[in-house]
Design a protein around this motif. Structure first.
Motif, mmCIF file in Angstrom:
data_model
loop_
_atom_site.group_PDB
_atom_site.id
_atom_site.type_symbol
_atom_site.label_atom_id
_atom_site.label_comp_id
_atom_site.label_asym_id
_atom_site.label_seq_id
_atom_site.Cartn_x
_atom_site.Cartn_y
_atom_site.Cartn_z
ATOM 1 N N UNK A 1 0.959 -1.492 -0.380
ATOM 2 C CA UNK A 1 0.301 -0.005 0.635
ATOM 3 C C UNK A 1 1.039 1.340 0.157
ATOM 4 N N UNK A 2 0.766 1.740 -0.872
ATOM 5 C CA UNK A 2 1.578 3.504 -0.560
ATOM 6 C C UNK A 2 0.216 4.204 0.077
ATOM 7 N N UNK A 3 1.347 4.788 0.603
ATOM 8 C CA UNK A 3 1.664 5.177 1.958
ATOM 9 C C UNK A 3 0.789 6.573 2.253
ATOM 10 N N UNK A 4 1.495 7.296 0.490
ATOM 11 C CA UNK A 4 0.595 8.166 0.117
ATOM 12 C C UNK A 4 -0.618 8.180 0.008
ATOM 13 N N UNK A 5 -0.911 7.330 -1.358
ATOM 14 C CA UNK A 5 -2.196 7.565 -1.533
ATOM 15 C C UNK A 5 -3.206 6.491 -1.012
ATOM 16 N N UNK A 6 -2.901 5.599 -0.308
ATOM 17 C CA UNK A 6 -3.459 4.192 0.778
ATOM 18 C C UNK A 6 -4.077 3.558 -1.092
ATOM 19 N N UNK A 7 -3.786 3.132 -2.001
ATOM 20 C CA UNK A 7 -3.676 2.731 -2.970
ATOM 21 C C UNK A 7 -2.802 1.542 -3.072
ATOM 22 N N UNK A 8 -3.063 0.025 -3.619
ATOM 23 C CA UNK A 8 -1.938 -0.343 -3.941
ATOM 24 C C UNK A 8 -1.696 -0.649 -4.931
ATOM 25 N N UNK A 9 -0.209 -0.868 -5.448
ATOM 26 C CA UNK A 9 0.799 -0.785 -5.892
ATOM 27 C C UNK A 9 1.860 -1.889 -6.505
ATOM 28 N N UNK A 10 1.835 -1.709 -7.633
ATOM 29 C CA UNK A 10 3.274 -2.947 -7.821
ATOM 30 C C UNK A 10 4.410 -2.251 -7.672
ATOM 31 N N UNK A 11 5.043 -3.145 -6.195
ATOM 32 C CA UNK A 11 5.919 -2.233 -6.150
ATOM 33 C C UNK A 11 7.397 -2.652 -6.839
ATOM 34 N N UNK A 12 7.620 -3.413 -7.789
ATOM 35 C CA UNK A 12 8.564 -3.487 -8.063
ATOM 36 C C UNK A 12 9.687 -2.477 -9.523
ATOM 37 N N UNK A 13 8.201 -2.371 -9.923
ATOM 38 C CA UNK A 13 8.499 -1.432 -10.923
ATOM 39 C C UNK A 13 8.731 0.514 -10.387
ATOM 40 N N UNK A 14 8.351 -0.179 -9.303
ATOM 41 C CA UNK A 14 8.358 1.565 -8.596
ATOM 42 C C UNK A 14 9.736 2.068 -8.890
ATOM 43 N N UNK A 15 9.928 3.911 -8.957
ATOM 44 C CA UNK A 15 11.222 4.218 -9.051
ATOM 45 C C UNK A 15 11.454 4.056 -7.856
ATOM 46 N N UNK A 16 11.639 4.068 -6.931
ATOM 47 C CA UNK A 16 12.377 4.005 -5.278
ATOM 48 C C UNK A 16 12.786 2.380 -5.638
ATOM 49 N N UNK A 17 12.209 1.290 -6.110
ATOM 50 C CA UNK A 17 12.380 0.485 -5.970
ATOM 51 C C UNK A 17 13.758 0.578 -7.344
ATOM 52 N N UNK A 18 14.229 1.462 -7.746
ATOM 53 C CA UNK A 18 15.075 1.154 -8.858
ATOM 54 C C UNK A 18 15.968 1.395 -8.029
ATOM 55 N N UNK A 19 16.039 2.371 -7.395
ATOM 56 C CA UNK A 19 17.095 3.228 -6.228
ATOM 57 C C UNK A 19 17.474 1.801 -5.081
ATOM 58 N N UNK A 20 16.701 0.825 -4.871
ATOM 59 C CA UNK A 20 17.151 -0.105 -3.768
ATOM 60 C C UNK A 20 18.310 -0.723 -4.903
ATOM 61 N N UNK A 21 17.910 -1.658 -6.091
ATOM 62 C CA UNK A 21 18.483 -2.551 -6.825
ATOM 63 C C UNK A 21 19.783 -1.692 -6.654
ATOM 64 N N UNK A 22 19.879 0.242 -7.047
ATOM 65 C CA UNK A 22 21.348 0.754 -7.432
ATOM 66 C C UNK A 22 21.730 1.003 -6.130
ATOM 67 N N UNK A 23 21.819 0.614 -5.038
ATOM 68 C CA UNK A 23 22.247 0.740 -4.082
ATOM 69 C C UNK A 23 22.740 -0.697 -3.244
ATOM 70 N N UNK A 24 22.122 -1.918 -3.845
ATOM 71 C CA UNK A 24 22.430 -3.204 -3.733
ATOM 72 C C UNK A 24 23.604 -3.549 -4.732
ATOM 73 N N UNK A 25 23.403 -3.106 -6.162
ATOM 74 C CA UNK A 25 24.416 -2.974 -6.759
ATOM 75 C C UNK A 25 25.657 -2.070 -6.711
ATOM 76 N N UNK A 26 25.251 -1.206 -6.280
ATOM 77 C CA UNK A 26 26.822 -0.761 -5.623
ATOM 78 C C UNK A 26 27.717 -1.012 -4.760
ATOM 79 N N UNK A 27 26.687 -2.194 -3.403
ATOM 80 C CA UNK A 27 27.704 -3.045 -2.796
ATOM 81 C C UNK A 27 28.085 -4.423 -2.779
#
Length: 528
Positions: free
Chosen positions: A250-276
């Motif tokens: 659930x998106x805390x801002x909109x309270x709507x269901x969202x597909x997280x794996x294509x979210x722009x913030x999820x890209x940043x998670x993967x970029x962080x792990x790639x950096x490690x």
């Protein structure tokens, strides 16, 4: 002679009522079977019966479950002899599906990871029997649990309105149990680096970097990059409903269901792990190392951070050597602790098939583990042999378990007598009688540390047959495609310059329909 006459009379009466000879025999067999089952107390059955179970086996459990102390004890107590057919957890779901499809399945599945999709499919076919009435009559412990925790009944009830299984349910207040595997930090390394425990994702990166630069050991190690991602995604505000739903929240801002794996913030998670990964801060063996190889590596004590149930029980580490880390604040101020299991962690921990000749006895047999006495047997063993009762009434493993004379880890010692390692067992798990990895003081402290950072946690959703057709075909293809590409982004095989093209591929596979099905299941979940 009298008994023979009464039997003949029964046959005659039923025949007059229009029953066939086969139906008469079945009814008489059912009556005799039920008479053999005691409504309460022990033994469960007066005349001994046999029961064959298809059993999922964690790598740290020993084979031949029948030889373990708890099952010898329970066989004597219940008068039910169980034949456990142990099948390794690795590839278990596929093996279970093949067994079910072959028609050569056992009386029941025990700790075999039966999921709601399988319950729906094989329940509709009659392979798994409906348990609603049997639970009401023969399972007082589970019935009481469902009354106290309504989410248990909700999670067990499939879309057709029926219950087909007994679950593995954790006390929601047993925080360290639902957290399971926190990130543990090496306290000696923190002292060597003159660092405090990290509180932000950047401070955690600096810690890992320091471990590598000072050549103290392996900065981060484990057996799954995806688990690590599920742990840290909360620092980017993702995964707000826990581990039961790894692709939506659930998106805390909109309270709507969202597909997280294509979210722009999820890209940043993967970029962080790639950096490690690219800086050598993640163990290069993480994609290929087995759990046993990981435990052996950890016994040396040179891992800087890791996700594991407990370094004490699984790696023979001193309780002060590692400490669980709190939720980390991310770049946007988020600090959700999202690596949290649903309290109804496994919906299908015990499932009875239509081949079971004694379903009433089987229900009574498994229901024992949802009461205090049965749970104590399951997780602590036998008083005087594997545990003692302390002066304050608490339960403690004997020295044979907690300080094995031959230097076995606690888990290795437990495996000599019990079979709950790896979880998935049908039971109600509470902290007062569970003193395994998650019940030790250091794990309890780690749980308390993150308690206030845990968002609302959902149980698994239950789906209709039509929805399952999608999830088992296109839905599975989408998830597999995503996981394979995420590994490629982390290791550098995919460039993040290709991210938009990748998202388009995910959408073309059917991400919109995937989300629509999850929304329908979510609506039912909320209404229930």
């Amino acid at each position: 002679m009298k008994k023979r006459w009464m039997l003949a009379a029964s046959f005659a009466a039923l025949a007059i009522a229009g029953c066939s000879g086969e139906e008469v025999e079945q009814k008489l067999d059912e009556e005799e079977r039920i008479k053999n089952v005691n409504a309460e107390g022990f033994p469960i059955v007066n005349e001994a019966i046999d029961m064959e179970l298809y059993t999922g086996q964690a790598p740290n459990n020993l084979q031949n479950y029948e030889e373990r102390l708890i099952w010898k004890t329970y066989a004597d107590l219940s008068n039910i002899n169980v034949d456990f057919n142990e099948v390794p957890f690795d590839g278990l779901e596929e093996k279970v599906n093949l067994t079910l499809a072959s028609g050569e399945y056992p009386d029941a599945f025990y700790s075999a990871g039966i999921n709601s999709q399988q319950l729906t499919e094989y329940g509709a076919q009659g392979v798994f029997i409906k348990l609603d009435e049997l639970i009401e009559e023969y399972a007082p412990n589970l019935t009481k649990l469902m009354e106290e925790y309504p989410q248990v009944r909700k999670g067990l009830t499939m879309a057709d309105g029926h219950i087909y299984s007994f679950p593995s349910f954790y006390d929601p207040d047993f925080t360290s149990m639902v957290v399971g595997t926190p990130i543990w930090l090496n306290q000696h390394f923190l002292e060597e680096l003159d660092m405090d425990e990290p509180t932000t994702i950047d401070e955690y990166y600096q810690y890992l970097k320091g471990v590598k630069e000072e050549e103290l050991g392996i900065p981060y190690s484990g057996t799954s990059v995806d688990n690590f991602i599920m742990q840290i995604r909360g620092s980017w505000g993702l995964g707000t409903r826990g581990l039961a739903h790894k692709f939506i929240d659930i998106n805390p801002e909109t309270e709507e269901l969202r597909f997280t794996r294509t979210d722009e913030h999820y890209k940043e998670v993967l970029e962080f792990v790639h950096q490690l990964w690219s800086e050598g801060l993640i163990d290069k063996d993480i994609y290929t190392m087995t759990s046993q190889e990981f435990y052996a590596k950890g016994e040396i004590g040179n891992i800087g951070s890791m996700m594991i149930y407990n370094p004490v029980t699984q790696m023979n580490q001193n309780a002060e050597a590692y400490e669980g880390m709190a939720a980390l604040e991310g770049p946007y101020g988020d600090s959700f602790y999202t690596h949290v299991k649903a309290a109804l962690v496994h919906v299908g921990s015990f499932v009875i098939t239509e081949k079971m000749e004694n379903p009433e006895a089987a229900v009574r047999w498994v229901d024992h583990f949802y009461g205090e006495e049965g749970a104590l047997l399951q997780f602590m063993g036998v008083e005087g042999e594997t545990f003692e009762v302390a002066d304050d009434g608490s339960y403690e493993f004997t020295e044979e378990i907690s300080n094995h004379p031959d230097g076995l880890t606690q888990d290795q010692a437990v495996a000599q007598h019990m079979t709950w390692l790896g979880g998935r067992v049908p039971s109600f798990v509470k902290s007062n009688y569970f003193t395994g990895s998650e019940g030790l003081p250091n794990a309890m402290e780690a749980g308390e540390k993150v308690k206030e950072s845990i968002p609302e946690i959902w149980n698994y959703f239950n789906y209709t047959a039509e929805e399952l057709q999608f999830k088992q075909s296109i839905g599975t293809d989408i998830e597999t495609f995503i996981l394979e590409n995420e590994a490629a982004f982390v290791t550098g095989k995919n460039s993040f310059d290709e991210w938009e093209e990748y998202i388009e591929q995910v959408n073309n596979l059917g991400a919109e329909e995937y989300l629509a099905i999850e929304e329908a299941a979510y609506e039912r979940y909320i209404k229930n």
